[in-house]
Design a protein around this motif. Structure first.
Motif, PDB file in Angstrom:
ATOM      1  N   HIS A   1      34.604  35.714  33.648  1.00 50.33           N
ATOM      2  CA  HIS A   1      35.945  35.861  34.226  1.00 50.33           C
ATOM      3  C   HIS A   1      37.047  35.556  33.222  1.00 50.33           C
ATOM      4  CE1 HIS A   1      36.752  31.499  34.701  1.00 50.33           C
ATOM      5  NE2 HIS A   1      35.438  31.421  34.839  1.00 50.33           N
TER       6      HIS A   1
ATOM      7  N   GLY B   1      34.778  45.983  42.810  1.00 42.98           N
ATOM      8  CA  GLY B   1      35.874  45.776  41.866  1.00 42.98           C
ATOM      9  C   GLY B   1      36.509  47.089  41.456  1.00 42.98           C
TER      10      GLY B   1
ATOM     11  N   TYR C   1      38.421  48.469  44.552  1.00 42.63           N
ATOM     12  CA  TYR C   1      39.635  47.668  44.778  1.00 42.63           C
ATOM     13  C   TYR C   1      40.721  48.037  43.777  1.00 42.63           C
ATOM     14  CZ  TYR C   1      42.585  43.529  43.908  1.00 42.63           C
ATOM     15  OH  TYR C   1      43.635  42.670  43.655  1.00 42.63           O
TER      16      TYR C   1
ATOM     17  N   LEU D   1      39.955  40.480  42.519  1.00 40.47           N
ATOM     18  CA  LEU D   1      39.751  40.445  43.970  1.00 40.47           C
ATOM     19  C   LEU D   1      39.338  39.053  44.429  1.00 40.47           C
ATOM     20  CD1 LEU D   1      39.558  41.995  46.673  1.00 40.47           C
ATOM     21  CD2 LEU D   1      37.200  42.597  46.043  1.00 40.47           C
TER      22      LEU D   1
ATOM     23  N   GLY E   1      38.568  44.268  38.090  1.00 37.80           N
ATOM     24  CA  GLY E   1      38.840  44.388  39.514  1.00 37.80           C
ATOM     25  C   GLY E   1      38.095  43.361  40.338  1.00 37.80           C
ATOM     26  N   SER E   2      36.810  43.153  40.025  1.00 35.72           N
ATOM     27  CA  SER E   2      36.012  42.169  40.774  1.00 35.72           C
ATOM     28  C   SER E   2      36.586  40.767  40.633  1.00 35.72           C
ATOM     29  CB  SER E   2      34.557  42.194  40.281  1.00 35.72           C
ATOM     30  OG  SER E   2      33.948  43.430  40.549  1.00 35.72           O
TER      31      SER E   2
END
Length: 349
Positions: free
Chosen positions: A296, A259, A262, A246, A242-243
């Motif tokens: 990521h 995250g 969201y 976003l 989520g982080s």
């Protein structure tokens, strides 16, 4: 014009990300809570300028209380978690806060118990200190009322739900209480990590970490469970996804709890597209650069993630579970002492 940096830091941004999806973004969320609490204590005579305010923190409340003490001429003493990093420790030192960190531990329950025990030792030696009790006193609800009014003004009169990490209950609980004064149908969706006792997920530990700040391994007395309509439990991997999404999709650089909120808000919005979902971004992503954003390339695709809806706490399971809470009381034995509803009536001394 602001008179102190804490006033600016405590003012959140309200960002329309997509249809029905709004981000309530703080630089450091608990500044507004600590500032309002200290103002109230001073106004009621519970403390005086120059007194020492004491509390425990896993991160952002330490910074918030140090800023509030700086603003109002108080002394600050923090018992910190092992999660408090070098950057924050340096800021606290320059701000004049006394900081002590408990011994390192991979066990959050042990970390929190050590901090509570240390608070007791300090109070025994310094009974004149004022313990802020951020996890137990609903004085910390006060700072979010004006923010709720702003959310009400800027999101209109349509169906609305607030989504955010539960933590001590102050931010999400206060926002929902205030918003429901105008619209009783405002929904409240709480986000929890696995391994937290607050809503009964302590039987399902997270093999990675308990997301700091939104869950607890000890009971928090100022969580009003009966305010929450729905609960989501997310593991570290889902919150990381989520982080990253976003930041990639909307350029919002925020922490791990954001995250999780969201991801929850996006999913709920997709199930109820006629409703607006406001999710809380509690802090920036800087302290998660190495633990989250540097990874990521390993993050799962947010669109591929969906919660498992369960009917009972015994059915909770990784990586993401959802349950209709229906404003029920605290689970037993996780609830702890009843929520104090009159703690703002504090004795003078």
């Amino acid at each position: 014009m602001d008179e102190h940096i804490a006033d600016a830091i405590g003012r959140p941004d309200l960002i329309h990300l997509d249809e029905g999806l709004v981000c309530l973004r703080f630089e450091s969320m608990k500044v507004v809570s600590a500032m309002a609490a200290v103002r109230h204590l001073l106004a009621t005579g519970a403390v005086r300028p120059g007194d020492t305010l004491l509390d425990s923190s896993s991160g952002i409340y330490a910074y918030a209380l140090a800023l509030a003490c700086h603003r109002y001429g108080m002394r600050c003493h923090i018992v910190g978690s092992t999660t408090v990093d070098h950057t924050l420790r340096t800021q606290l030192a320059v701000l004049g806060a006394e900081f002590e960190q408990v011994d390192p531990s991979d066990d959050l329950k042990l970390d929190q118990r050590r901090r509570v025990a240390r608070i007791g030792e300090i109070l025994a030696r310094h009974p004149e200190y004022h313990w802020m009790r951020q996890y137990h006193d609903d004085i910390h609800y006060l700072g979010y009322r004006a923010i709720a009014d702003r959310v009400h003004q800027e999101t209109g009169t349509g169906p609305l739900s607030v989504v955010g990490g539960v933590g001590s209950g102050a931010s999400t609980g206060s926002l929902a209480r205030r918003l429901r004064e105008n619209s009783p149908g405002v929904g409240l969706i709480g986000v929890q990590p696995f391994g937290s006792v607050t809503f009964g997920s302590d039987r399902v530990p997270d093999p990675d970490i308990i997301i700091a700040g939104i869950g607890s391994s000890i009971p928090f007395a100022n969580v009003d469970h009966s305010l929450y309509d729905t609960l989501h439990w997310l593991g570290f991997g889902s919150a990381l996804a989520g982080s990253v999404d976003l930041l990639r999709r909307y350029a919002v650089f925020a922490g791990l709890s954001t995250g999780a909120a969201y991801l929850t808000a996006r999913w709920e919005r997709n199930q109820d597209p006629g409703r607006t979902f406001v999710f809380i971004a509690a802090d920036t992503g800087h302290r998660y650069t190495d633990s989250v954003f540097a990874r990521h390339h390993t993050a799962q695709q947010a669109d591929a993630l969906t919660p498992r809806t369960v009917a009972a706490l015994d059915d909770l399971a990784h990586p993401w579970s959802r349950m209709d809470w229906n404003r029920a009381p605290a689970p037993q034995p996780a609830g702890g002492p009843p929520l104090k509803t009159n703690s703002t009536e504090r004795p003078t001394r």
